[in-house]
Design an enzyme around this catalytic site. Structure first.
Site, mmCIF file in Angstrom:
data_model
loop_
_atom_site.group_PDB
_atom_site.id
_atom_site.type_symbol
_atom_site.label_atom_id
_atom_site.label_comp_id
_atom_site.label_asym_id
_atom_site.label_seq_id
_atom_site.Cartn_x
_atom_site.Cartn_y
_atom_site.Cartn_z
ATOM 1 N N CYS A 116 46.108 -27.544 85.775
ATOM 2 C CA CYS A 116 46.392 -26.313 86.523
ATOM 3 C C CYS A 116 47.416 -26.520 87.634
ATOM 4 C CB CYS A 116 45.110 -25.744 87.107
ATOM 5 S SG CYS A 116 43.937 -25.286 85.838
ATOM 6 N N HIS A 256 47.127 -21.067 92.710
ATOM 7 C CA HIS A 256 46.687 -21.051 91.318
ATOM 8 C C HIS A 256 45.459 -20.148 91.239
ATOM 9 C CE1 HIS A 256 45.124 -22.055 87.509
ATOM 10 N NE2 HIS A 256 44.109 -22.744 87.990
ATOM 11 N N ASN A 286 42.213 -17.275 84.478
ATOM 12 C CA ASN A 286 42.877 -18.540 84.809
ATOM 13 C C ASN A 286 43.804 -18.914 83.653
ATOM 14 O OD1 ASN A 286 43.555 -21.239 85.181
ATOM 15 N ND2 ASN A 286 41.500 -21.864 85.819
HETATM 16 O O1 UT7 Z 1 41.624 -24.118 87.282
HETATM 17 C C1 UT7 Z 1 41.024 -25.026 88.171
HETATM 18 C C2 UT7 Z 1 39.761 -25.512 87.674
HETATM 19 N N1 UT7 Z 1 38.699 -24.581 87.444
HETATM 20 C C3 UT7 Z 1 37.989 -24.039 88.421
HETATM 21 O O2 UT7 Z 1 38.386 -24.076 89.554
HETATM 22 C C4 UT7 Z 1 36.647 -23.460 88.100
HETATM 23 C C5 UT7 Z 1 35.727 -23.703 89.240
HETATM 24 N N2 UT7 Z 1 34.367 -23.268 89.022
HETATM 25 C C6 UT7 Z 1 33.990 -21.959 88.970
HETATM 26 O O3 UT7 Z 1 34.826 -21.084 89.044
HETATM 27 C C7 UT7 Z 1 32.524 -21.634 88.911
HETATM 28 O O4 UT7 Z 1 31.772 -22.818 89.103
HETATM 29 C C8 UT7 Z 1 32.071 -20.952 87.581
HETATM 30 C C9 UT7 Z 1 32.620 -19.539 87.538
HETATM 31 C C10 UT7 Z 1 32.523 -21.776 86.398
HETATM 32 C C11 UT7 Z 1 30.530 -20.844 87.562
HETATM 33 O O5 UT7 Z 1 30.087 -20.115 88.703
HETATM 34 P P1 UT7 Z 1 28.889 -20.672 89.598
HETATM 35 O O6 UT7 Z 1 28.677 -19.699 90.672
HETATM 36 O O7 UT7 Z 1 29.253 -22.093 89.994
HETATM 37 O O8 UT7 Z 1 27.663 -20.616 88.614
HETATM 38 P P2 UT7 Z 1 26.737 -21.808 88.079
HETATM 39 O O9 UT7 Z 1 27.453 -22.634 87.101
HETATM 40 O O10 UT7 Z 1 26.076 -22.475 89.228
HETATM 41 O O11 UT7 Z 1 25.632 -20.979 87.336
HETATM 42 C C12 UT7 Z 1 24.723 -20.105 88.049
HETATM 43 C C13 UT7 Z 1 23.862 -19.397 87.030
HETATM 44 C C14 UT7 Z 1 23.236 -20.339 86.018
HETATM 45 O O12 UT7 Z 1 21.944 -19.851 85.705
HETATM 46 P P3 UT7 Z 1 20.634 -20.501 86.382
HETATM 47 O O13 UT7 Z 1 20.663 -21.951 86.010
HETATM 48 O O14 UT7 Z 1 20.806 -20.275 87.843
HETATM 49 O O15 UT7 Z 1 19.541 -19.724 85.765
HETATM 50 C C15 UT7 Z 1 24.119 -20.193 84.800
HETATM 51 O O16 UT7 Z 1 23.436 -20.455 83.596
HETATM 52 O O17 UT7 Z 1 24.644 -18.482 86.284
HETATM 53 C C16 UT7 Z 1 24.484 -18.726 84.880
HETATM 54 N N3 UT7 Z 1 25.752 -18.423 84.206
HETATM 55 C C17 UT7 Z 1 26.043 -17.208 83.741
HETATM 56 N N4 UT7 Z 1 25.343 -16.056 83.708
HETATM 57 C C18 UT7 Z 1 25.923 -14.992 83.147
HETATM 58 C C19 UT7 Z 1 26.808 -19.247 84.004
HETATM 59 N N5 UT7 Z 1 27.795 -18.578 83.386
HETATM 60 C C20 UT7 Z 1 27.336 -17.311 83.198
HETATM 61 C C21 UT7 Z 1 27.887 -16.164 82.615
HETATM 62 N N6 UT7 Z 1 27.167 -15.027 82.612
HETATM 63 N N7 UT7 Z 1 29.121 -16.149 82.080
#
Ligand code: UT7
Length: 329
Positions: A116, A256, A286
């Site tokens: 990225c 980005h 992204n």
């Molecule tokens: O381009 C540069 C590199 N990339 C990035 O910078 C990405 C950086 N990371 C992120 O943007 C975020 O970490 C994500 C958007 C990928 C995830 O968001 P988060 O707030 O960190 O969520 P999480 O992974 O901690 O998940 C929280 C909850 C989980 O459920 P439980 O375990 O709390 O029950 C996940 O299973 O949200 C759940 N979850 C979803 N629920 C509905 C994860 N993805 C989804 C989804 N829809 N798409």
């Protein structure tokens, strides 16, 4: 060390595929909702290529627009540098396909990979060649078909990514959009946070790699998220200090587009109003190394910056890699 010639971005162009994949479309494919995606990422929709379209196809449209904007003929291009993590194939380079398709018959061509952060890396390379006088005209491309390496059964990653391309022409300074400084960084000890495991020399394609879905992006989102904020603040602060600019005097941050929460948290820590960051993640998701040149093109079309304004490009991604560029508009 002498700084050499001044260097400007003399043309800019972008291209987005027509097909839109909305959050509602995704919620029909797997267990997610528009509400979750919007709240956690800021993304509402992203563009996706049709079958048979590759990164070079998007790049060609963006490149021709950038060349036209710069009033430069393809035959005048000395070098094409493409940043991509979704090349048409492992080799030859996507830049070679672009070279042939746009008719840049006098150009060298190579790709570079910094995920990225790749566009900022490529811009920095172009600046070096032009500042030294070794080259007059460099075409810098960020082109990605992220949909081709996205696992649409993994809800934590597939919601993030979209396809697109942007390009800029880099030449000796013309008093506009001058690239004042660039800075690059990396930390390979955290390579496993964001990667595509298979298909290279370490884990060549096999029945097992296909069955384990190892040809798709693997992301440890939470860890990358935290690092991205810390890094963005650090990189912008250092870029401003290096140029004796106060952060509060920066007219626009062009980040980005990885997650709206990353951008807004970083802006808050920088004590800048969030409106001062350019954001289009709601429309495109992204697009990895395409996100910044697409943003620059939109900023130009909408005339959001005026001559003399200061903008800082800032990017962070897999590698880990990061970089910034200070541009005097
Ligand atoms: O381009 C540069 C590199 N990339 C990035 O910078 C990405 C950086 N990371 C992120 O943007 C975020 O970490 C994500 C958007 C990928 C995830 O968001 P988060 O707030 O960190 O969520 P999480 O992974 O901690 O998940 C929280 C909850 C989980 O459920 P439980 O375990 O709390 O029950 C996940 O299973 O949200 C759940 N979850 C979803 N629920 C509905 C994860 N993805 C989804 C989804 N829809 N798409």
């Amino acid at each position: 060390m002498g700084k050499g010639y001044k260097v400007s971005i003399t043309g800019v162009g972008s291209f987005l595929p027509k097909k839109v994949l909305t959050n509602d479309d995704l919620s029909k494919m797997l267990d997610t909702t528009d509400e979750w995606i919007t709240k956690r990422t800021g993304i509402k929709e992203r563009r996706i290529v049709e079958n048979g379209v590759a990164a070079s196809d998007l790049a060609v449209d963006a490149s021709l627009r950038a060349l036209e904007d710069a009033n430069v003929l393809p035959s005048e291009v000395d070098l094409i540098v493409t940043s991509t993590i979704t090349p048409d194939c492992l080799f030859p380079s996507t830049s070679c396909y672009i070279q042939e398709k746009i008719g840049a018959r006098n150009a060298g061509a190579f790709d570079l990979l910094a995920a990225c952060a790749g566009f900022v890396y490529a811009l920095s390379v172009a600046k070096g060649f032009v500042a030294s006088g070794a080259m007059k005209t460099v075409l810098v491309v960020g082109a990605e078909c992220m949909s081709k390496i996205t696992d649409y059964t993994d809800r934590s990653t597939c919601i993030l990514f979209g396809d697109g391309a942007g390009a800029v022409v880099v030449q000796q300074g013309n008093g506009r959009r001058e690239i004042i400084t660039t800075s690059l960084g990396s930390d390979g000890s955290q390579a496993e946070l964001l990667m595509l495991p298979a298909g290279g020399s370490k884990l060549p394609a096999s029945r097992e790699t296909v069955e384990s879905r190892s040809h798709y992006i693997k992301l440890r989102g939470k860890e990358v998220f935290k690092q991205a904020i810390i890094n963005m603040v650090d990189v912008v602060t250092k870029a401003a200090a290096e140029n004796n600019i106060r952060v509060e005097d920066v007219d626009m941050i062009i980040p980005h587009q990885s997650n709206i929460r990353i951008i807004e948290a970083a802006m808050e820590k920088l004590k800048l109003p969030k409106e001062r960051a350019y954001v289009n993640i709601n429309r495109y998701g992204n697009t990895s190394s395409a996100s910044i040149p697409i943003a620059i093109d939109e900023i130009e079309k909408e005339k959001l910056l005026k001559p003399g304004d200061t903008a800082i490009l800032v990017a962070f991604g897999g590698g880990l890699t990061w970089g910034s560029a200070v541009i005097k508009w």
